[in-house]
Scaffold this motif. Structure first.
Motif, PDB file in Angstrom:
ATOM      1  N   GLY A  72       6.568  33.960   2.175  1.00  0.00           N
ATOM      2  CA  GLY A  72       5.883  32.855   1.470  1.00  0.00           C
ATOM      3  C   GLY A  72       6.590  31.833   0.743  1.00  0.00           C
ATOM      4  N   VAL A  73       7.667  32.336   0.196  1.00  0.00           N
ATOM      5  CA  VAL A  73       8.756  31.468  -0.488  1.00  0.00           C
ATOM      6  C   VAL A  73       9.049  30.285   0.461  1.00  0.00           C
ATOM      7  N   ILE A  74       9.570  30.845   1.571  1.00  0.00           N
ATOM      8  CA  ILE A  74       9.788  29.549   2.645  1.00  0.00           C
ATOM      9  C   ILE A  74       8.704  28.895   3.041  1.00  0.00           C
ATOM     10  N   GLY A  75       7.630  29.547   3.104  1.00  0.00           N
ATOM     11  CA  GLY A  75       6.386  28.815   3.685  1.00  0.00           C
ATOM     12  C   GLY A  75       5.950  27.835   2.430  1.00  0.00           C
ATOM     13  N   SER A  76       5.958  28.069   1.339  1.00  0.00           N
ATOM     14  CA  SER A  76       5.550  27.221   0.375  1.00  0.00           C
ATOM     15  C   SER A  76       6.423  25.969   0.304  1.00  0.00           C
ATOM     16  N   ALA A  77       7.802  26.230   0.287  1.00  0.00           N
ATOM     17  CA  ALA A  77       8.636  25.229   0.356  1.00  0.00           C
ATOM     18  C   ALA A  77       8.322  24.324   1.407  1.00  0.00           C
ATOM     19  N   VAL A  78       8.205  24.788   2.771  1.00  0.00           N
ATOM     20  CA  VAL A  78       8.179  23.982   3.988  1.00  0.00           C
ATOM     21  C   VAL A  78       6.624  23.268   3.685  1.00  0.00           C
ATOM     22  N   ALA A  79       5.792  23.855   3.160  1.00  0.00           N
ATOM     23  CA  ALA A  79       4.544  23.006   3.039  1.00  0.00           C
ATOM     24  C   ALA A  79       4.498  21.865   2.087  1.00  0.00           C
ATOM     25  N   ALA A  80       5.446  22.159   0.781  1.00  0.00           N
ATOM     26  CA  ALA A  80       5.736  21.057  -0.140  1.00  0.00           C
ATOM     27  C   ALA A  80       6.484  20.165   0.540  1.00  0.00           C
ATOM     28  N   GLY A  81       7.468  20.308   1.310  1.00  0.00           N
ATOM     29  CA  GLY A  81       8.138  19.370   2.288  1.00  0.00           C
ATOM     30  C   GLY A  81       7.283  18.679   3.043  1.00  0.00           C
ATOM     31  N   ILE A  82       6.287  19.170   3.647  1.00  0.00           N
ATOM     32  CA  ILE A  82       5.460  18.181   4.400  1.00  0.00           C
ATOM     33  C   ILE A  82       4.612  17.468   3.776  1.00  0.00           C
ATOM     34  N   LEU A  83       3.859  17.964   2.464  1.00  0.00           N
ATOM     35  CA  LEU A  83       3.218  16.912   1.829  1.00  0.00           C
ATOM     36  C   LEU A  83       4.082  16.041   1.137  1.00  0.00           C
ATOM     37  N   LEU A  84       5.322  16.009   0.844  1.00  0.00           N
ATOM     38  CA  LEU A  84       6.023  14.945   0.485  1.00  0.00           C
ATOM     39  C   LEU A  84       6.452  14.140   1.234  1.00  0.00           C
ATOM     40  N   GLY A  85       6.612  14.541   2.662  1.00  0.00           N
ATOM     41  CA  GLY A  85       6.790  13.683   3.833  1.00  0.00           C
ATOM     42  C   GLY A  85       5.801  12.644   3.933  1.00  0.00           C
ATOM     43  N   PHE A  86       4.334  13.336   3.786  1.00  0.00           N
ATOM     44  CA  PHE A  86       3.277  12.431   4.212  1.00  0.00           C
ATOM     45  C   PHE A  86       2.950  11.673   3.030  1.00  0.00           C
ATOM     46  N   LEU A  87       3.082  11.974   1.939  1.00  0.00           N
ATOM     47  CA  LEU A  87       2.472  11.212   0.799  1.00  0.00           C
ATOM     48  C   LEU A  87       3.530  10.632  -0.374  1.00  0.00           C
ATOM     49  N   GLY A  88       4.775  11.153  -0.150  1.00  0.00           N
ATOM     50  CA  GLY A  88       5.794  10.811  -1.113  1.00  0.00           C
ATOM     51  C   GLY A  88       6.234   9.193  -1.116  1.00  0.00           C
TER      52      GLY A  88
ATOM     53  N   GLU B 144       0.875  -1.254   0.042  1.00  0.00           N
ATOM     54  CA  GLU B 144      -0.134   0.037  -0.212  1.00  0.00           C
ATOM     55  C   GLU B 144       0.882   1.337  -0.230  1.00  0.00           C
ATOM     56  N   THR B 145       0.538   2.216  -0.976  1.00  0.00           N
ATOM     57  CA  THR B 145       1.394   3.283  -0.825  1.00  0.00           C
ATOM     58  C   THR B 145       0.816   4.343   0.101  1.00  0.00           C
ATOM     59  N   LYS B 146       1.740   5.300   0.308  1.00  0.00           N
ATOM     60  CA  LYS B 146       1.506   6.297   1.473  1.00  0.00           C
ATOM     61  C   LYS B 146       0.049   7.093   1.134  1.00  0.00           C
ATOM     62  N   SER B 147      -0.118   7.331  -0.231  1.00  0.00           N
ATOM     63  CA  SER B 147      -1.235   7.881  -0.418  1.00  0.00           C
ATOM     64  C   SER B 147      -2.414   7.062  -0.318  1.00  0.00           C
ATOM     65  N   GLN B 148      -2.344   6.004  -0.862  1.00  0.00           N
ATOM     66  CA  GLN B 148      -3.695   4.997  -0.531  1.00  0.00           C
ATOM     67  C   GLN B 148      -3.986   4.744   0.909  1.00  0.00           C
TER      68      GLN B 148
END
Lengths: 303, 380
Positions: free
Chosen positions: B364-380, A178-182
């Motif tokens: 905002g540049v820093i904030g969006s890079a941080v947000a991208a990092g969080i999303l990548l950490g959770f879903l990457g 299962e992927t992280k997204s799933q």
């Protein structure tokens, strides 16, 4: 002094022993019995095979260890010493063909694998059992029995309850692909948890920055307790004094040339032609023109 | 004679005219539209011209197998496209941005950093909406990052999380960045009163060289330790800034902020444009992405403005913040700060907000890079 030497020696011993190979980190990761469409050996035959995996972070030499399918004869098939290929790097696997003919090479076993048997891996002393795996009677053709990781970090493996698709010469992935997204779609279908956590993290990061820059700013402005103690006057007072001194000096000394230079610097700054990208600094650079060009002022040589 | 006719017929099969479809034609017209906007309106010309021309290149219909298309392995365009696909153009652009950006406005008024955080609501608002529209979490996150108003970050994240949607996400992000003045102004006017727009903020203090040198080091350590997954973007951004502020690596800073960023911007724009081949781009998902992208920009702008109004509730007179700089919390540098200045001067021509708005803008540049990092950490 002796104590120091002894301590150093002990330390070296610890370091070397921690890097030393550890046969106990080897496992029999996969076994295939009926090979109809899996890998072909160097002689073009489809034999059953036994895969060994090094789950440690160091290199382990298999040379001198034994593989067997008989609990009473653990040294049935020896893995030859002296072959560099028997050195298994971290998280690497070695594949042994159960051809029944040991003389075919390093990676060939002197026995064939059968269903309803157990394969044993024994240390190079011929007595210490390192690992074993049971082959069920119901194992279908072209399916293997394998050990899959239940904890990739700690490298904890369990034998899969069901026959698995063979993956010779590669790390056995856990059945849970299962992927992280799933996983996120299952656990947080509306995205609220992720959103709240992410916003909190973004704010936390930038609040920490706010605090750090605020504190450093106070220090540099002289508002901080430390800097207040260190200097009696703050920057604003100093800069006012400096400005007053400069204006007095200009009044007393300046002639038209100074004003012209300042005017030219400001003009160039507005044109954005000579500014060197530093704030609060205006630099006048000498530019080349036909008036100052050495090359153009030379006379042409006669032909 | 037959041979000549056969050869001509065969040649005809290879031409773009023979393989042209209405979808290709539509994409070529969109490309020409981008170029026209860039030249006539001068909206983000450095991006829209490469993207627009890339769209034209990418939508010349071709006979398959000639190994020239952007999606054909080994072709020249495919090789250049790897920088987008593998995500190594965006960090290089961040290096250049760091080398060009003066963070003085932010250092002098650190409280404005929070506006940069608030404006990231656009990312998460779009993420929630994308999930409601049926996108998978990884796709929703890649779409949401459009709200960060940062093209390189959008490309970086979408290349990691949803490569199939990258073309639409990148074009959407850059298009709306070009339309920042059009999108943000009505939202700002709607959410602020004339009295609020007239707030005059104190001038930012002068920032010393030491503070500027310390800034990238503290900034990097703080953000990267909290969100290590944002390392490629944050590392390059702060490294570029250190090159600029250290004062001893002027040549490197000039190269990173000049020729390097120019080359990478040209390549990223062109290849992203090329990747919008009609068959891959003209889908229902692309239309949804464009709608969500627009909404994310609106949410981000509204969040920034409303957050400033919220902050003002706790600030004394004389220290209040003009809510018109709230829109600059998105990281479209410096366009959104320019919008703050323009809208501010409409009410009071003497009220210059540009320098004030640059604080939240770079935050905002820093904030969006941080947000991208969080999303990548959770879903990457």
């Amino acid at each position: 002094m002796k104590r120091i030497y002894i301590s150093l020696a002990a330390l070296c011993l610890c370091i070397f022993s921690s890097n030393a190979q550890n046969i106990s980190d080897l496992i029999i990761s996969e076994v295939l019995v009926d090979n109809d469409s899996s890998v072909v050996d160097d002689y073009g035959n489809r034999n059953g095979w036994v895969e060994i995996f090094n789950k440690s972070q160091g290199t382990v030499n298999l040379g001198g260890c034994y593989l067997s399918d008989d609990r009473n004869d653990l040294t049935k098939s020896v893995i030859p010493k002296g072959d560099l290929k028997t050195k298994l790097g971290p998280r690497q696997v070695a594949l042994f063909y159960a051809s029944g003919n040991k003389r075919q090479g390093t990676f060939y076993l002197g026995f064939r694998v059968h269903k309803e048997s157990t394969i044993y891996l024994t240390s190079n002393d011929g007595r210490t059992l390192v690992d074993s795996i049971e082959i069920p009677a119901s194992l279908p053709a072209d399916m293997s029995v394998s050990k899959i990781p239940i904890d990739n970090k700690q490298m904890v493996f369990v034998t899969s309850g069901e026959p698995t698709k063979p993956t010779p010469m590669s790390f056995n992935e856990s059945g849970n692909n299962e992927t992280k997204s799933q996983k996120m779609a299952r656990e947080d279908p509306y995205g609220l948890i992720l959103t709240v956590v992410s916003i909190m993290v973004v704010f936390s990061a930038l609040i920490i920055l706010w605090f750090l820059y605020g504190t450093s700013g106070d220090i540099f402005k002289g508002k901080h307790k430390l800097t207040k103690k260190m200097s009696g006057k703050n920057d604003n007072e100093k800069s006012r004094e400096i400005a007053a001194a400069i204006s007095m000096a200009l009044d007393a000394e300046c002639n038209g040339e100074v004003y012209a230079a300042i005017a030219m610097a400001l003009d160039k700054y507005q044109e954005n032609t000579v500014h060197d990208m530093e704030s609060y600094v205006i630099t006048i650079k000498t530019g080349k023109s036909e008036w100052s060009s050495g090359q153009l002022s030379f006379r042409q040589l006669p032909k | 004679m037959d041979q000549i006719i056969n050869s001509l017929s065969q040649f005809w099969q290879f031409t773009g005219f023979c393989n042209m479809t209405w979808q290709h034609l539509l994409m070529i017209l969109i490309g020409i539209g981008f170029i026209s906007i860039a030249i006539i309106k001068q909206w983000e010309p450095l991006l829209l011209i490469p993207i627009g021309f890339g769209m034209i290149i990418g939508n010349i219909p071709m006979f398959p197998g000639l190994n020239i298309g952007i999606y054909e392995n080994g072709s020249v365009l495919n090789t250049l496209y790897q920088g987008v696909k593998q995500g190594w153009y965006p960090p290089l652009i961040f290096l250049g941005i760091g080398a060009m950006t003066d963070f003085s406005a932010l250092i002098s008024q650190p409280r404005l950093i929070l506006i940069g955080a608030a404006a990231q609501m656009g990312i998460f608002g779009a993420y929630l909406l994308s999930l409601l529209m049926g996108f998978a979490p990884n796709e929703a996150a890649a779409i949401g990052i459009i709200g960060g108003a940062d093209g390189p970050t959008a490309i970086f994240l979408s290349s990691k999380l949803a490569p199939d949607l990258m073309g639409a996400i990148a074009v959407s992000a850059y298009s709306y960045m070009a339309l920042v003045p059009v999108i943000q102004r009505p939202v700002m006017l709607l959410l602020t009163s004339k009295k609020e727009r007239n707030i005059i903020m104190p001038k930012p203090r002068q920032v010393s060289k030491k503070e500027k040198i310390i800034f990238p080091i503290i900034g990097f350590l703080t953000t990267a330790l909290i969100v290590p997954s944002g390392l490629p973007l944050l590392g390059m951004l702060f490294f570029g800034n250190l090159l600029k502020e250290s004062g001893v690596t002027r040549r490197l800073a000039v190269t990173a902020g000049g020729p390097l960023i120019d080359v990478v911007t040209t390549l990223i724009g062109l290849t992203v444009g090329c990747s919008t081949q009609a068959d891959k781009f003209l889908t229902g998902n692309s239309i949804k992405i464009f709608i969500l992208g627009l909404l994310s920009f609106i949410i981000a702008t509204a969040s920034g403005v409303l957050f400033v109004k919220f902050m003002n509730l706790f600030l004394k007179d004389g220290h209040k913040i003009n809510p018109l700089i709230g829109n600059a919390g998105v990281s479209a540098v410096p366009d959104s700060a320019r919008v703050s200045e323009v809208v501010g001067r409409e009410v009071n021509p003497e009220n210059h907000l540009l320098m004030q708005a640059m604080g939240p803008n770079v935050a905002g540049v820093i904030g969006s890079a941080v947000a991208a990092g969080i999303l990548l950490g959770f879903l990457g």
